[in-house]
Design an enzyme around this catalytic site. Structure first.
Site, PDB file in Angstrom:
ATOM      1  CB  THR A   1      -0.706  -0.089   1.508  1.00 11.19           C
ATOM      2  OG1 THR A   1      -0.011   0.259   2.580  1.00 11.19           O
ATOM      3  CG2 THR A   1      -1.084  -0.746   1.587  1.00 11.19           C
ATOM      4  N   GLY A   2       0.157   2.103  -0.322  1.00 14.17           N
ATOM      5  CA  GLY A   2       1.153   3.576  -0.812  1.00 14.17           C
ATOM      6  C   GLY A   2       2.664   2.617  -1.341  1.00 14.17           C
ATOM      7  N   GLY A   3       2.823   2.334  -2.609  1.00 12.93           N
ATOM      8  CA  GLY A   3       3.583   2.021  -3.193  1.00 12.93           C
ATOM      9  C   GLY A   3       4.091   2.684  -4.384  1.00 12.93           C
TER      10      GLY A   3
ATOM     11  CB  SER B   1       5.864   8.305  -4.277  1.00 11.90           C
ATOM     12  OG  SER B   1       5.643   8.615  -3.013  1.00 11.90           O
ATOM     13  N   GLY B   2       8.499   6.483  -3.287  1.00 11.59           N
ATOM     14  CA  GLY B   2       9.115   6.713  -1.636  1.00 11.59           C
ATOM     15  C   GLY B   2       9.720   5.002  -1.077  1.00 11.59           C
TER      16      GLY B   2
ATOM     17  N   GLY C   1       7.609   2.697  -0.668  1.00 13.81           N
ATOM     18  CA  GLY C   1       6.939   1.555  -1.181  1.00 13.81           C
ATOM     19  C   GLY C   1       7.414   1.501  -2.044  1.00 13.81           C
TER      20      GLY C   1
ATOM     21  CB  SER D   1       7.028   6.050  12.675  1.00 12.19           C
ATOM     22  OG  SER D   1       7.522   7.411  12.637  1.00 12.19           O
TER      23      SER D   1
ATOM     24  CE1 TYR E   1       3.721   9.593  10.688  1.00 14.58           C
ATOM     25  CE2 TYR E   1       5.502   9.811  12.354  1.00 14.58           C
ATOM     26  CZ  TYR E   1       4.819   9.873  10.476  1.00 14.58           C
ATOM     27  OH  TYR E   1       5.921   8.747  10.122  1.00 14.58           O
TER      28      TYR E   1
END
Length: 246
Positions: A12-14, A16-17, A19, A137, A150
């Site tokens: 998931t979120g793959g 950019s960055g 991912g 994190s 966060y």
């Protein structure tokens, strides 16, 4: 390398960055990969880089009903799923007194609620054995000002990794977490930090003296996703250049 040969994976979120780099490494290791993304432009950029063999799914990680659609799309394409990397997330910072209920709910939905219901939706097609990796994190461990919400969401996600590991291991599903510190991704530019700002932060707060690279997180995810870590269950790999040790 072929550590993930014949494996199917969802990131998931793959687009950019971390991912996107993990998708690159999964593909290099032989996996069939699906990625989700919210921004159509980012999806097309990632498609141009990763190629048409990757399954791209436009999805908002905070849309709870949409998680079932993601699961159905993966099932139709792959039949089953060996690896899930829950990477999509939002990082919004600010003083306690400036938070609205709407912003609070948005962070919780994307960082915690969506991932929980995605795992739930994928359970029927997760293989035995399978691996789930949650991207948390170091903010779950340190008291950094202006990161209250966060850190709250990442702490919840870390707890989820531990509780799900105990609940799902009987099905052959291992659940673990990676907890990155500052990584050179587009996030810091979105937060308005210049190169000088990030260098100053690294010098002051990171013993390694630099931000991490997405590849350094992706390699840890590959390890947790592969057959090299069958006895690693409910664990957290902290990848922060020593920042949380200060």
């Amino acid at each position: 390398m072929s550590r993930l040969q014949n494996k199917t994976a969802l990131i998931t979120g793959g687009t950019s960055g971390i991912g996107l780099e993990t998708a690159r490494q999964f593909i290099a290791e032989g996996a069939r990969v699906a990625v989700t993304g919210t921004n159509p432009a980012n999806i097309e950029t990632a498609r141009a880089e990763l190629g048409d063999k990757v399954l791209f799914i436009q999805s908002n990680a905070g849309d709870i009903a949409g998680q079932k659609d993601v699961a159905e799309t993966v099932k139709a394409a792959f039949g089953h799923l060996d690896i899930l990397f829950v990477n999509a997330g939002i990082a919004e910072f600010g003083p306690v007194e400036q938070w609205s209920e709407e912003a609070f709910d948005r962070s919780v939905a994307i960082n915690v609620k969506g991932p929980f219901f995605l795992v739930q939706a994928l359970l029927p097609i997760l293989a035995n054995p399978a691996s789930i990796v949650l991207n948390t994190s170091i903010n779950a461990h340190i008291g950094m000002p202006n990161t209250s919400i966060y850190a709250l969401t990442k702490g919840a996600l870390l707890t989820l990794a531990k509780t799900l590991s105990g609940e799902l291991i009987g099905r052959g599903i291992r659940v673990n977490a990676v907890s990155p510190g500052p990584i050179t991704t587009p996030l810091y530019g979105k937060l308005g930090m210049s190169d000088a700002d990030t260098k100053a932060m690294a010098a002051a707060k990171i013993p390694a003296g630099r931000f991490g690279h997405p590849s350094e997180v992706a390699k840890a995810v590959v390890f947790l996703a592969s057959g090299e870590s069958p006895y690693t269950v409910g664990s957290e790999l902290v990848i922060d250049g020593g920042m949380s040790n200060l």
